[in-house]
Design a protein around this motif. Structure first.
Motif, PDB file in Angstrom:
ATOM      1  N   ALA A 291       0.984  -0.960   0.144  1.00 22.56           N
ATOM      2  CA  ALA A 291      -0.285  -0.069   0.252  1.00 22.56           C
ATOM      3  C   ALA A 291       1.146   1.428   0.523  1.00 22.56           C
ATOM      4  O   ALA A 291       0.782   2.443  -0.811  1.00 22.56           O
ATOM      5  CB  ALA A 291      -0.545  -0.425   1.460  1.00 22.56           C
ATOM      6  N   ALA A 292       1.722   1.257   0.058  1.00 24.07           N
ATOM      7  CA  ALA A 292       2.999   2.765   0.151  1.00 24.07           C
ATOM      8  C   ALA A 292       3.551   2.904  -1.034  1.00 24.07           C
ATOM      9  O   ALA A 292       4.397   3.855  -1.326  1.00 24.07           O
ATOM     10  CB  ALA A 292       4.258   2.204   0.736  1.00 24.07           C
ATOM     11  N   ASP A 296      -0.834   1.536  -5.986  1.00 25.71           N
ATOM     12  CA  ASP A 296      -1.760   1.094  -4.507  1.00 25.71           C
ATOM     13  C   ASP A 296      -2.659   1.996  -3.635  1.00 25.71           C
ATOM     14  O   ASP A 296      -3.642   1.546  -2.938  1.00 25.71           O
ATOM     15  CB  ASP A 296      -1.123  -1.157  -3.836  1.00 25.71           C
ATOM     16  N   LYS A 297      -1.241   3.446  -3.499  1.00 26.48           N
ATOM     17  CA  LYS A 297      -2.183   3.860  -2.931  1.00 26.48           C
ATOM     18  C   LYS A 297      -4.118   4.887  -3.628  1.00 26.48           C
ATOM     19  O   LYS A 297      -5.193   4.804  -2.885  1.00 26.48           O
ATOM     20  CB  LYS A 297      -1.145   5.377  -2.292  1.00 26.48           C
ATOM     21  N   SER A 300      -6.297   2.240  -2.901  1.00 23.38           N
ATOM     22  CA  SER A 300      -6.948   2.103  -1.157  1.00 23.38           C
ATOM     23  C   SER A 300      -8.205   3.597  -1.962  1.00 23.38           C
ATOM     24  O   SER A 300      -8.729   3.415  -1.481  1.00 23.38           O
ATOM     25  CB  SER A 300      -5.771   2.490  -0.927  1.00 23.38           C
ATOM     26  N   ASP A 301      -6.919   4.677  -2.038  1.00 23.77           N
ATOM     27  CA  ASP A 301      -8.494   6.007  -1.829  1.00 23.77           C
ATOM     28  C   ASP A 301     -10.091   5.866  -2.447  1.00 23.77           C
ATOM     29  O   ASP A 301     -10.664   5.943  -2.301  1.00 23.77           O
ATOM     30  CB  ASP A 301      -7.660   6.886  -2.544  1.00 23.77           C
ATOM     31  N   THR A 314      -4.487   2.263   7.880  1.00 20.20           N
ATOM     32  CA  THR A 314      -3.293   2.152   7.623  1.00 20.20           C
ATOM     33  C   THR A 314      -2.556   1.768   8.573  1.00 20.20           C
ATOM     34  O   THR A 314      -2.000   2.481   9.596  1.00 20.20           O
ATOM     35  CB  THR A 314      -2.734   3.063   6.906  1.00 20.20           C
ATOM     36  N   GLY A 320       3.904  -1.560   3.188  1.00 21.70           N
ATOM     37  CA  GLY A 320       2.788  -0.567   3.373  1.00 21.70           C
ATOM     38  C   GLY A 320       1.362  -1.425   3.584  1.00 21.70           C
ATOM     39  O   GLY A 320       1.626  -2.355   2.796  1.00 21.70           O
ATOM     40  N   ASP A 322      -2.408  -1.508   3.733  1.00 26.45           N
ATOM     41  CA  ASP A 322      -3.913  -0.700   3.644  1.00 26.45           C
ATOM     42  C   ASP A 322      -5.435  -1.901   4.416  1.00 26.45           C
ATOM     43  O   ASP A 322      -5.296  -2.981   3.258  1.00 26.45           O
ATOM     44  CB  ASP A 322      -4.827   0.146   3.294  1.00 26.45           C
TER      45      ASP A 322
END
Length: 329
Positions: A291-292, A296-297, A300-301, A314, A320, A322
């Motif tokens: 997720a870092a 992939d952020k 996630s959003d 998180t 990372g 989530d």
């Protein structure tokens, strides 16, 4: 030393002067003649003295000229030495300043390397600690596959293991397969769960099946071939696992999203939640690994915006993490 001419003229003047004082006794006219001679001698003496002084003055001027020339040369030499000294001083100062900068840069690099090493030691300790916890929960029947790198990290597996032991899901789904399939299989074996792993590369799928068989987990872990196919939502097209591979999957209580690879396309892992959530139990957790990463952020959003009923948390995992939970513990 007076010149010869001056000495002769002086002698004449002295002699004439003496005679003029004594000659008056012999002839009254004689003093007049001697006076004339005295004047002439005095003139000669003055001329000789003047000539001598002129010569001496010229010699003095020549000597002064030579001295001035020498002084000028010395002055130029001193000026040259001063300029060279100033240039050398400036060069030394530049070298010293450059050396100072190099030393400061060296200290900064060493400090940065020290801080980086300190962080890596901290990360490694966290992973060793998580691995120790995981290893204490299972009794492997074959050498365990390595973790970290492309495989899941121990800290992520420990969190998923904790969720499995607390909620005891019936079905666990992996997006991707490999080392994590074996580790999750051992935990699922303890709780009576079933693990289904979706793998888009047939050779990796077969390698994962061999690994699962080596650990005697074939009854617990199923590796399904699921080639990547287009899927569209809201005018966006994604490459995701073949939906035919989802047939029969239900009561999912944990989803580990570790695929498809990021190189597959933008937001490649987004379809996991919209496609699998309808097959999940009321209590489910989606673990989004890596997720870092920027891509992939984005995933996630989008999940957080599209599915507000699934709460996001998180976690500072190695790559990372989530976690999206519906019906929390």
């Amino acid at each position: 030393m007076p010149s010869r001419t001056i000495r002769v003229a002086a002698g004449v003047v002295i002699a004439v002067t003496a005679l003029s004082y004594s000659a008056g006794d012999f002839d009254p006219r004689l003093p007049m003649a001697l006076s004339a001679g005295l004047a002439a001698g005095t003139g000669c003496l003055a001329f000789a003295v003047g000539r001598s002084l002129t010569r001496a003055l010229r010699r003095g001027e020549a000597k002064v000229g030579r001295m001035c020339g020498e002084l000028n040369r010395v002055g130029r030499r001193i000026g040259s030495l001063e300029r060279k000294g100033e240039a050398r001083h400036a060069e030394c100062l530049h070298s010293l300043t450059r050396t100072d900068r190099l030393v400061e840069d060296g200290f900064e690099r060493v400090g940065g390397q020290y801080r980086s090493l300190e962080r890596e030691i901290g990360r490694s300790y966290t992973q060793v600690e998580a691995f120790t916890d995981l290893r204490s929960l299972i009794t492997p029947r074959a050498p365990l596959p390595p973790l970290r790198g492309w495989a899941a990290s121990p800290d992520v597996l420990r969190m998923m293991t904790g969720w499995i032991l607390r909620t005891r899901p019936k079905t666990i789904v992996e997006c991707g397969s490999g080392s994590s399939s074996v580790w999750l299989g051992y935990v699922a074996e303890r709780t009576g769960a079933k693990v289904v792993a979706l793998e888009h590369e047939s050779r990796y799928a077969e390698a994962s099946r061999d690994l699962v068989r080596a650990h005697g987990l074939s009854d617990v872990v199923e590796i399904r071939d699921a080639p990547l196919l287009p899927w569209m939502e809201a005018m966006e097209t994604y490459l995701w696992y073949d939906r035919e591979a989802l047939v029969g999957i239900e009561d999912v209580g944990l989803v580990f999203v570790d695929g498809p690879p990021g190189a597959t396309g933008p937001a490649a892992r987004y379809p996991a939640l919209p496609l699998l959530l309808p097959r999940c139990s009321e209590q489910v957790a989606f673990f989004l690994d890596d997720a870092a990463r920027a891509d992939d952020k984005v995933v996630s959003d989008r999940w957080a915006l599209r599915f507000p009923e699934v709460a996001r948390t998180t976690h500072p995992a190695e790559k990372g993490l989530d976690v999206f939970v519906r019906g929390g513990v």
